[in-house]
Design an enzyme around this catalytic site. Structure first.
Site, PDB file in Angstrom:
ATOM      1  N   SER A 141       0.878  -1.177   0.000  1.00 49.33           N
ATOM      2  CA  SER A 141       0.000   0.000   0.000  1.00 49.33           C
ATOM      3  C   SER A 141       0.910   1.221   0.000  1.00 49.33           C
ATOM      4  O   SER A 141       2.095   1.124   0.360  1.00 49.33           O
ATOM      5  CB  SER A 141      -0.840   0.000   1.279  1.00 49.33           C
ATOM      6  N   TYR A 154      -2.111  -1.091  10.387  1.00 50.88           N
ATOM      7  CA  TYR A 154      -2.056  -1.295   8.934  1.00 50.88           C
ATOM      8  C   TYR A 154      -0.719  -0.818   8.360  1.00 50.88           C
ATOM      9  O   TYR A 154      -0.092  -1.509   7.533  1.00 50.88           O
ATOM     10  CB  TYR A 154      -3.225  -0.533   8.319  1.00 50.88           C
TER      11      TYR A 154
HETATM   12  P1  NAD Z   1     -11.601  -5.874  -0.515  1.00 55.00           P
HETATM   13  O1  NAD Z   1     -12.128  -5.895   0.878  1.00 55.00           O
HETATM   14  O2  NAD Z   1     -12.489  -5.400  -1.609  1.00 55.00           O
HETATM   15  O3  NAD Z   1     -11.050  -7.318  -0.899  1.00 55.00           O
HETATM   16  C1  NAD Z   1     -10.258  -8.051   0.006  1.00 55.00           C
HETATM   17  C2  NAD Z   1     -10.520  -9.538  -0.198  1.00 55.00           C
HETATM   18  O4  NAD Z   1      -9.648 -10.252   0.679  1.00 55.00           O
HETATM   19  C3  NAD Z   1     -11.944  -9.948   0.157  1.00 55.00           C
HETATM   20  O5  NAD Z   1     -12.497 -10.737  -0.884  1.00 55.00           O
HETATM   21  C4  NAD Z   1     -11.784 -10.754   1.442  1.00 55.00           C
HETATM   22  O6  NAD Z   1     -12.743 -11.809   1.581  1.00 55.00           O
HETATM   23  C5  NAD Z   1     -10.380 -11.295   1.291  1.00 55.00           C
HETATM   24  N1  NAD Z   1      -9.772 -11.615   2.583  1.00 55.00           N
HETATM   25  C6  NAD Z   1      -9.740 -10.830   3.693  1.00 55.00           C
HETATM   26  N2  NAD Z   1      -9.138 -11.476   4.693  1.00 55.00           N
HETATM   27  C7  NAD Z   1      -8.771 -12.699   4.203  1.00 55.00           C
HETATM   28  C8  NAD Z   1      -8.113 -13.822   4.767  1.00 55.00           C
HETATM   29  N3  NAD Z   1      -7.737 -13.825   6.056  1.00 55.00           N
HETATM   30  N4  NAD Z   1      -7.872 -14.895   3.968  1.00 55.00           N
HETATM   31  C9  NAD Z   1      -8.262 -14.901   2.679  1.00 55.00           C
HETATM   32  N5  NAD Z   1      -8.938 -13.888   2.098  1.00 55.00           N
HETATM   33  C10 NAD Z   1      -9.176 -12.792   2.862  1.00 55.00           C
HETATM   34  O7  NAD Z   1     -10.288  -4.978  -0.430  1.00 55.00           O
HETATM   35  P2  NAD Z   1      -9.345  -4.304  -1.543  1.00 55.00           P
HETATM   36  O8  NAD Z   1      -9.453  -2.853  -1.361  1.00 55.00           O
HETATM   37  O9  NAD Z   1      -9.538  -4.909  -2.868  1.00 55.00           O
HETATM   38  O10 NAD Z   1      -7.911  -4.724  -0.960  1.00 55.00           O
HETATM   39  C11 NAD Z   1      -7.068  -5.671  -1.574  1.00 55.00           C
HETATM   40  C12 NAD Z   1      -5.654  -5.416  -1.085  1.00 55.00           C
HETATM   41  O11 NAD Z   1      -5.241  -4.121  -1.510  1.00 55.00           O
HETATM   42  C13 NAD Z   1      -5.480  -5.443   0.432  1.00 55.00           C
HETATM   43  O12 NAD Z   1      -4.264  -6.064   0.764  1.00 55.00           O
HETATM   44  C14 NAD Z   1      -5.436  -3.973   0.790  1.00 55.00           C
HETATM   45  O13 NAD Z   1      -4.752  -3.735   1.993  1.00 55.00           O
HETATM   46  C15 NAD Z   1      -4.706  -3.423  -0.418  1.00 55.00           C
HETATM   47  N6  NAD Z   1      -4.880  -1.998  -0.654  1.00 55.00           N
HETATM   48  C16 NAD Z   1      -6.113  -1.467  -0.886  1.00 55.00           C
HETATM   49  C17 NAD Z   1      -6.244  -0.102  -1.115  1.00 55.00           C
HETATM   50  C18 NAD Z   1      -7.570   0.543  -1.377  1.00 55.00           C
HETATM   51  O14 NAD Z   1      -7.632   1.784  -1.380  1.00 55.00           O
HETATM   52  N7  NAD Z   1      -8.634  -0.214  -1.624  1.00 55.00           N
HETATM   53  C19 NAD Z   1      -5.109   0.709  -1.115  1.00 55.00           C
HETATM   54  C20 NAD Z   1      -3.872   0.135  -0.868  1.00 55.00           C
HETATM   55  C21 NAD Z   1      -3.759  -1.213  -0.648  1.00 55.00           C
END
Ligand code: NAD
Length: 252
Positions: A141, A154
């Protein structure tokens, strides 16, 4: 760009992971869609197959090392090997200042966002070294390279992912395994929308956050997927150990 490559993605049932699975499959990959949420993961794999792509769902809870090992084995069994992996499953911060975090809060966020990635990289290495190498992308991130209010859990986990990426890249050099990280800025996925609903401080900060992305908007999931695809493809063959910013200039 990923023609015939076997690629495993964690957290592929939603948001960034879902789009990555779809984009990788549309570019020729055989995708093992994994998520702890079986319903959403199955739906993503079905959607890819309906569009003519190759995808299979396998459940995976990344905090459970055996579950991770089973998912990696499933990719090898179904697709004859493991060429790429995106360790993307994650949960959001508990939205508290550091002095209010409980031990359970800290364990929960580090457990999924850092230790989960650790288990994945370990088992992907075991499969890839037997298959002659591969490429791994860890979803960190922008919070993996800078601080953020009410997010020490985080931020610590995501900085850990960047460190793990660098260290694993060192171990992977001799095994022909490249390991990079991707550092997205804010993308309005279900995770980000959930945070806005639950965390008034975050919701209030969102407009200010938009202008701190120098491009003047938040990211789209396909923009993260395109960057991840590059890191998984042979186009990035001389890149390893890199935390690649895909954040609209948020961290500059
Ligand atoms: P999201 O919540 O839409 O998707 C996350 C997915 O991970 C979900 O389908 C959930 O069921 C799954 N998950 C959660 N915990 C789990 C576990 N213990 N085992 C297996 N699956 C699990 O979130 P997103 O925004 O798509 O995030 C995806 C990644 O991107 C994450 O690592 C998040 O930290 C990172 N990220 C997101 C953003 C943002 O702005 N959305 C920014 C930077 C980084």
């Amino acid at each position: 760009m990923l023609e015939g490559k076997s690629i495993l993605i964690t957290g592929a049932g939603s948001g960034i992971g879902q789009t990555c699975a779809e984009v990788f499959a549309a570019n020729g990959a055989h995708v093992l869609v994994t998520d702890r949420n079986e319903q959403s993961g199955e739906a993503v794999a079905r959607k890819i197959r309906d569009a003519g792509g190759k995808a299979i769902f396998h459940p995976c809870e990344v905090t459970d090392e055996q579950s991770v090992a089973d998912a990696v084995a499933a990719a090898v069994r179904h697709f004859g090997g493991l060429h790429g992996a995106m360790n993307n499953a994650g949960i959001e911060m508990r939205s508290k200042p550091i002095h209010e975090l409980t031990a359970e809060d800290i364990d929960a966020v580090l457990g999924v966002d850092l230790v989960g990635v650790f288990y994945c990289v370990k088992h992907e290495f075991l499969a890839m070294k037997d298959g002659g190498g591969g490429a791994i992308v860890n979803t960190a991130s922008a919070a993996g390279v800078r601080g953020q209010i009410n997010a020490s859990d985080y931020v610590a986990a995501k900085h850990g992912v960047v460190g793990l990426t660098r260290a694993a890249a060192c171990d992977g050099g001799a095994l022909n395994i490249r390991v990079n990280a991707i550092c997205p800025g804010l993308v309005m996925t279900p995770m980000a929308k959930g945070l806005m609903n639950e965390d008034p401080v975050f919701a209030k900060a969102v407009e200010g956050l938009r202008s701190r992305h120098v491009i003047g908007r938040f990211g789209e999931t396909y923009e993260i997927a395109n960057a991840a695809m590059f890191l998984l493809s042979d186009l990035s063959s001389f890149m390893t150990g890199t935390p690649m910013l895909v954040d609209g200039g948020y961290s500059v």
